[in-house]
Design an enzyme around this catalytic site. Structure first.
Site, PDB file in Angstrom:
ATOM      1  N   ASP A   1      80.756 112.241 -50.329  1.00 55.37           N
ATOM      2  CA  ASP A   1      79.582 111.408 -50.562  1.00 55.37           C
ATOM      3  C   ASP A   1      79.993 109.941 -50.655  1.00 55.37           C
ATOM      4  O   ASP A   1      81.111 109.630 -51.081  1.00 55.37           O
ATOM      5  CB  ASP A   1      78.894 111.798 -51.877  1.00 55.37           C
ATOM      6  N   ARG A   2      79.085 109.058 -50.311  1.00 57.31           N
ATOM      7  CA  ARG A   2      79.355 107.627 -50.353  1.00 57.31           C
ATOM      8  C   ARG A   2      79.953 107.195 -51.692  1.00 57.31           C
ATOM      9  O   ARG A   2      80.920 106.430 -51.746  1.00 57.31           O
ATOM     10  CB  ARG A   2      78.062 106.833 -50.111  1.00 57.31           C
TER      11      ARG A   2
END
Length: 215
Positions: free
Chosen positions: A62-63
Site C-alpha cells: 500500500d502507498r
C-alpha cells in the site's frame, strides 16, 4: 487517502541485488506502481527502473505502508517470484503500532474480505462472498495507550492487515481509512514490512531480507 500526492524524495534504499532480483526498502507515502493520471506517475517501480531499467513488478505494498519489497530482474524471475507469492510460499512479517492495549499475547484473525464497492478502495469483512484472509499476530510490547505488534499474514488480500486489526478493535495508528479520532492523528500509517523470506529463482536458495521500521 489524502487528496494531494506528495511522495517522499528519499534516495532509493537497495537492500540486495543479484542477477535474479532486487530488494528495496519502500518509504511510506510512495505508490508501488503508477496511479491514474500524470500527478500519480512517481512510484517505487519507476524509481527502481531509473537505476535498474530491466526491473519488473512482482508484488505491491500500500502507498502508506513502508518496508521490504522485491522486484525481478528477468521475466523468468518475475514468473517464479510471482508464483511463490500466489502459492503462499513466501513468509512475510510486518511490524505495526495499533490503538489501545491488546491484552492477549498472540492470536489469529480469520475473516474473509471483499472490496467495499461504493467506498473503494476500502475493503470489508464479508462471510458470504469474501475471499479467505488469515493473519496471525503477536504482541511485542505496550507503549502507553498503544501496542506494538508483529503481524504474520497467511494470505495476501488488499488492506488485509489494516482491516483485520480494525476488526480486532485495534486499528493501526495513522490509518486514514480504518482508524478514526485519536488513532488517526499520527504522521504516517504505522505499518511496515519488516521481513520477507523467499527462494531465489535461480537454484531455489532460501533468502531472507529485513528492514527496520522507523517508528
Amino acid at each position: 487517502m489524502s487528496e494531494t500526492y506528495d511522495p517522499p524524495m528519499t534516495p532509493l534504499d537497495v537492500l540486495h541485488e543479484d542477477a535474479q532480483l532486487i530488494v528495496v526498502n519502500k518509504p511510506s507515502g510512495l505508490l508501488s506502481v503508477p496511479g491514474r493520471g500524470e500527478h500519480l506517475a512517481d512510484c517505487l517501480l519507476t524509481r527502481v527502473q531509473a537505476t535498474f531499467p530491466q526491473a519488473l513488478l512482482v508484488h505491491r505494498l500500500d502507498r502508506d505502508t513502508s518496508g521490504v519489497m522485491v522486484f525481478a530482474q528477468t521475466p523468468h524471475a518475475q514468473r517464479h517470484l510471482s508464483m511463490q507469492f500466489e502459492n503462499r510460499q513466501t513468509r512475510k512479517i510486518y511490524v505495526a503500532r495499533v490503538w489501545g492495549r491488546v491484552e492477549d499475547k498472540t492470536g489469529t484473525v480469520d475473516l474473509p474480505l471483499i472490496v467495499d464497492w461504493p467506498n473503494r478502495p476500502l475493503q470489508m469483512v464479508c462471510h458470504e462472498t469474501g475471499k479467505a484472509a488469515v493473519t496471525d499476530w503477536r504482541v511485542v510490547k505496550h507503549e502507553g495507550e498503544t501496542t506494538r505488534m508483529r503481524l504474520f499474514p497467511k494470505t495476501g488480500r488488499s488492506h488485509q492487515l489494516r482491516v483485520h486489526m480494525q476488526a480486532l478493535g485495534h486499528p493501526i495508528l495513522g490509518d486514514p481509512f480504518y482508524a478514526d479520532g485519536a488513532a488517526q492523528q499520527f504522521p504516517r500509517l504505522m505499518l511496515h514490512s519488516e521481513e520477507l523470506r523467499l527462494k531465489n529463482p535461480e537454484g531455489g536458495v532460501a533468502m531472507k531480507f529485513r528492514a527496520k521500521a522507523d517508528f
